[in-house]
Scaffold this motif. Structure first.
Motif, mmCIF file in Angstrom:
data_model
loop_
_atom_site.group_PDB
_atom_site.id
_atom_site.type_symbol
_atom_site.label_atom_id
_atom_site.label_comp_id
_atom_site.label_asym_id
_atom_site.label_seq_id
_atom_site.Cartn_x
_atom_site.Cartn_y
_atom_site.Cartn_z
ATOM 1 N N LEU A 201 0.784 -1.223 -0.021
ATOM 2 C CA LEU A 201 0.020 0.054 0.085
ATOM 3 C C LEU A 201 0.835 1.175 0.082
ATOM 4 N N ASP A 202 2.124 1.149 -0.225
ATOM 5 C CA ASP A 202 3.012 2.180 -0.010
ATOM 6 C C ASP A 202 2.943 3.122 1.362
ATOM 7 N N GLY A 203 2.875 2.263 2.468
ATOM 8 C CA GLY A 203 2.799 2.731 3.851
ATOM 9 C C GLY A 203 3.843 3.654 4.186
ATOM 10 N N LYS A 204 3.370 4.656 5.121
ATOM 11 C CA LYS A 204 4.409 5.530 5.620
ATOM 12 C C LYS A 204 4.728 5.098 6.988
ATOM 13 N N LYS A 205 3.614 4.923 7.931
ATOM 14 C CA LYS A 205 3.875 4.491 9.403
ATOM 15 C C LYS A 205 2.564 3.744 9.731
ATOM 16 N N LEU A 206 2.731 2.903 10.602
ATOM 17 C CA LEU A 206 1.800 2.232 11.269
ATOM 18 C C LEU A 206 1.851 2.162 12.886
ATOM 19 N N ASN A 207 0.912 2.303 13.531
ATOM 20 C CA ASN A 207 1.100 2.417 14.933
ATOM 21 C C ASN A 207 -0.152 1.801 15.650
ATOM 22 N N LEU A 208 0.134 0.708 16.389
ATOM 23 C CA LEU A 208 -1.035 -0.037 17.305
ATOM 24 C C LEU A 208 -0.640 -0.013 18.596
ATOM 25 N N TYR A 209 -1.303 0.649 19.289
ATOM 26 C CA TYR A 209 -1.165 1.039 20.843
ATOM 27 C C TYR A 209 -2.639 0.462 21.557
ATOM 28 N N LYS A 210 -2.414 -0.636 22.525
ATOM 29 C CA LYS A 210 -3.665 -1.354 22.939
ATOM 30 C C LYS A 210 -4.811 -1.646 21.846
ATOM 31 N N ASP A 211 -5.685 -0.773 21.863
ATOM 32 C CA ASP A 211 -7.027 -1.014 21.273
ATOM 33 C C ASP A 211 -7.151 0.181 19.915
ATOM 34 N N LEU A 212 -6.167 0.881 19.919
ATOM 35 C CA LEU A 212 -5.945 1.711 18.894
ATOM 36 C C LEU A 212 -5.138 1.676 17.677
ATOM 37 N N LEU A 213 -5.459 1.572 16.581
ATOM 38 C CA LEU A 213 -4.514 1.569 15.241
ATOM 39 C C LEU A 213 -4.756 2.780 14.508
ATOM 40 N N ARG A 214 -3.533 2.925 14.064
ATOM 41 C CA ARG A 214 -3.526 4.268 13.087
ATOM 42 C C ARG A 214 -2.640 4.242 12.092
ATOM 43 N N PHE A 215 -2.794 4.036 10.766
ATOM 44 C CA PHE A 215 -1.723 4.042 9.884
ATOM 45 C C PHE A 215 -1.730 5.167 8.741
ATOM 46 N N GLU A 216 -0.878 5.383 8.090
ATOM 47 C CA GLU A 216 -0.795 6.444 7.062
ATOM 48 C C GLU A 216 0.006 5.758 5.832
ATOM 49 N N LEU A 217 -0.598 6.216 4.642
ATOM 50 C CA LEU A 217 -0.051 5.616 3.226
ATOM 51 C C LEU A 217 0.354 7.208 2.462
ATOM 52 N N LYS A 218 1.190 6.888 1.588
ATOM 53 C CA LYS A 218 1.899 7.993 1.068
ATOM 54 C C LYS A 218 1.197 8.288 -0.094
ATOM 55 N N LYS A 219 0.023 7.754 -0.421
ATOM 56 C CA LYS A 219 -1.022 7.922 -1.606
ATOM 57 C C LYS A 219 -2.180 7.946 -1.110
ATOM 58 N N ILE A 220 -3.280 8.439 -1.945
ATOM 59 C CA ILE A 220 -4.499 8.327 -1.755
ATOM 60 C C ILE A 220 -4.863 6.915 -2.316
ATOM 61 N N ILE A 221 -5.755 6.125 -1.879
ATOM 62 C CA ILE A 221 -6.067 4.877 -2.220
ATOM 63 C C ILE A 221 -6.893 5.219 -3.428
ATOM 64 N N SER A 222 -6.888 4.024 -4.451
ATOM 65 C CA SER A 222 -7.744 4.525 -5.699
ATOM 66 C C SER A 222 -8.256 3.392 -6.391
ATOM 67 N N LYS A 223 -7.931 2.143 -5.676
ATOM 68 C CA LYS A 223 -8.100 1.068 -6.358
ATOM 69 C C LYS A 223 -9.096 -0.085 -5.461
ATOM 70 N N ASP A 224 -10.101 -0.821 -5.845
ATOM 71 C CA ASP A 224 -10.723 -1.658 -4.999
ATOM 72 C C ASP A 224 -9.841 -2.748 -4.010
ATOM 73 N N SER A 225 -8.547 -3.104 -4.972
ATOM 74 C CA SER A 225 -7.696 -3.931 -4.182
ATOM 75 C C SER A 225 -6.977 -3.289 -3.069
ATOM 76 N N GLU A 226 -6.780 -2.059 -3.009
ATOM 77 C CA GLU A 226 -6.420 -1.263 -1.968
ATOM 78 C C GLU A 226 -7.063 -1.086 -0.988
ATOM 79 N N PHE A 227 -8.329 -0.886 -1.119
ATOM 80 C CA PHE A 227 -9.443 -0.964 -0.246
ATOM 81 C C PHE A 227 -9.478 -2.342 0.794
#
Length: 150
Positions: free
Chosen positions: A110-136
């Motif tokens: 997905l061309d990920g930038k960073k992902l962080n899981l802390y307890k029950d919270l997940l946050r991740f960022e990608l370097k692009k806007i997703i535009s395909k069904d496969s990316e979703f």
């Protein structure tokens, strides 16, 4: 990037998930900021996907996607940090767990930038806007893999 196709794919994904797509467009002098927001709820987590596209008059377009998930299981103490160069704790590990490797490989796809899981919270960022069904689908896979990882 074909903006019409991107718009169509976000609408189709929202329709497929039976959720509302919120579209916000702001004129910021020499650029237009377009934001796509989808909120989804399952039995296991709540997810918010935010795709941002900056359309510049100079042709310097920037875009990203941010994903936030809150898992319903509050008892977890699991953490996981990934950035685009690998899992931060990789230097202390001789071998990745199979689950971590799957998460990392999908994150890289997905061309990920960073992902962080802390307890029950997940946050991740990608370097692009997703535009395909496969990316979703990959986003859903990552969220589910982390749910199982926890």
């Amino acid at each position: 990037m074909n903006w019409n196709k991107l718009d169509k794919n976000w609408k189709e994904f929202a329709k497929k998930q039976n959720v509302e797509l919120v579209y916000i467009e702001q004129n910021m002098f020499n650029a237009i900021r377009c934001e796509y927001i989808i909120n989804m709820t399952t039995d296991f987590y709540k997810t918010k996907i935010v795709g941002t596209l900056w359309k510049s008059q100079d042709g310097h377009n920037r875009n990203d996607t941010r994903i936030y998930a809150k898992y319903n299981n509050k008892d977890s103490t699991q953490t996981l940090d990934i950035n685009n160069s690998g899992i931060k704790s990789l230097l202390t590990k001789k071998e990745l767990k199979a689950e971590e490797n799957i998460i990392y490989q999908n994150f890289k796809k997905l061309d990920g930038k960073k992902l962080n899981l802390y307890k029950d919270l997940l946050r991740f960022e990608l370097k692009k806007i997703i535009s395909k069904d496969s990316e979703f689908e990959l986003i859903s896979e990552i969220i589910n893999e982390i749910k199982n990882y926890r």
